[in-house]
Motif scaffolding. Structure first.
Motif, PDB file in Angstrom:
ATOM      1  N   HIS A   1      -3.721   1.570  -3.329  1.00 31.66           N
ATOM      2  CA  HIS A   1      -4.735   1.244  -2.332  1.00 31.66           C
ATOM      3  C   HIS A   1      -4.976  -0.257  -2.387  1.00 31.66           C
ATOM      4  O   HIS A   1      -4.729  -0.889  -3.414  1.00 31.66           O
ATOM      5  N   LEU A   2      -5.467  -0.795  -1.298  1.00 33.43           N
ATOM      6  CA  LEU A   2      -5.791  -2.213  -1.258  1.00 33.43           C
ATOM      7  C   LEU A   2      -6.787  -2.566  -2.369  1.00 33.43           C
ATOM      8  O   LEU A   2      -6.714  -3.626  -2.978  1.00 33.43           O
ATOM      9  N   SER A   3      -7.685  -1.634  -2.655  1.00 27.44           N
ATOM     10  CA  SER A   3      -8.725  -1.855  -3.663  1.00 27.44           C
ATOM     11  C   SER A   3      -8.183  -1.890  -5.098  1.00 27.44           C
ATOM     12  O   SER A   3      -8.911  -2.211  -6.040  1.00 27.44           O
ATOM     13  N   ASP A   4      -6.897  -1.575  -5.270  1.00 35.08           N
ATOM     14  CA  ASP A   4      -6.296  -1.641  -6.602  1.00 35.08           C
ATOM     15  C   ASP A   4      -5.927  -3.074  -6.984  1.00 35.08           C
ATOM     16  O   ASP A   4      -5.542  -3.343  -8.121  1.00 35.08           O
ATOM     17  N   SER A   5      -6.049  -3.964  -6.014  1.00 40.02           N
ATOM     18  CA  SER A   5      -5.713  -5.360  -6.261  1.00 40.02           C
ATOM     19  C   SER A   5      -6.727  -5.955  -7.242  1.00 40.02           C
ATOM     20  O   SER A   5      -7.916  -6.053  -6.935  1.00 40.02           O
ATOM     21  N   ALA A   6      -6.248  -6.316  -8.444  1.00 41.57           N
ATOM     22  CA  ALA A   6      -7.149  -6.761  -9.512  1.00 41.57           C
ATOM     23  C   ALA A   6      -6.309  -7.256 -10.675  1.00 41.57           C
ATOM     24  O   ALA A   6      -5.075  -7.229 -10.628  1.00 41.57           O
TER      25      ALA A   6
ATOM     26  N   GLU B   1       0.836  -1.190   0.000  1.00 38.78           N
ATOM     27  CA  GLU B   1       0.000   0.000   0.000  1.00 38.78           C
ATOM     28  C   GLU B   1       0.877   1.249   0.000  1.00 38.78           C
ATOM     29  O   GLU B   1       1.882   1.310   0.703  1.00 38.78           O
TER      30      GLU B   1
ATOM     31  N   GLU C   1     -13.653   7.393 -12.154  1.00 38.68           N
ATOM     32  CA  GLU C   1     -13.126   6.800 -10.912  1.00 38.68           C
ATOM     33  C   GLU C   1     -11.637   6.473 -10.979  1.00 38.68           C
ATOM     34  O   GLU C   1     -11.055   6.017 -10.003  1.00 38.68           O
TER      35      GLU C   1
ATOM     36  N   GLU D   1     -11.940  -6.836 -11.320  1.00 37.32           N
ATOM     37  CA  GLU D   1     -11.867  -7.342  -9.950  1.00 37.32           C
ATOM     38  C   GLU D   1     -12.473  -8.738  -9.909  1.00 37.32           C
ATOM     39  O   GLU D   1     -13.163  -9.149 -10.836  1.00 37.32           O
TER      40      GLU D   1
ATOM     41  N   LYS E   1      -9.728  -2.667 -15.818  1.00 41.60           N
ATOM     42  CA  LYS E   1      -9.484  -3.295 -14.515  1.00 41.60           C
ATOM     43  C   LYS E   1     -10.585  -4.317 -14.259  1.00 41.60           C
ATOM     44  O   LYS E   1     -11.767  -4.006 -14.395  1.00 41.60           O
TER      45      LYS E   1
END
Length: 108
Positions: A96-101, A26, A73, A51, A49
């Protein structure tokens, strides 16, 4: 035997994402590689992207004219790509953790 010379198949367009898995922390900055080959004079490159359990989401577009845009976004301050002659690396800053994809590069 009829010969149909009207249909021309060019298998010359290629897109490669050589990086494979990228592991980062991160807050880091990562660059995802995408190289391409095309016979077209003008190229349009896209990043998507995807997910887990999701569909590929449009992130950004870059083209030979030097124009392009980012989806709302995926703001340019964190997600940017510069189109070179044969590559369009995606740079993600302040991870960010949410970028994991899974990220896909596409050529039009």
């Amino acid at each position: 035997e009829t010969q149909n010379s009207l249909i021309e198949c060019k298998g010359e367009d290629k897109v490669k994402q050589p990086s494979g898995d990228v592991i980062a922390a991160e807050g880091d900055t990562v660059t995802l590689d995408c190289t391409f080959q095309t016979t077209a004079t003008y190229s349009y490159l896209f990043w998507y992207k995807q997910e887990v359990d999701g569909y590929p989401k449009y992130m950004l577009r870059r083209d030979t004219y030097g124009t392009g845009d980012n989806a709302a976004e995926f703001q340019k301050d964190r997600f940017d790509a510069e189109l070179n002659k044969t590559s369009v690396p995606l740079k993600i800053q302040n991870l960010h953790l949410s970028d994991s994809a899974v990220y896909y590069c596409a050529l039009q």
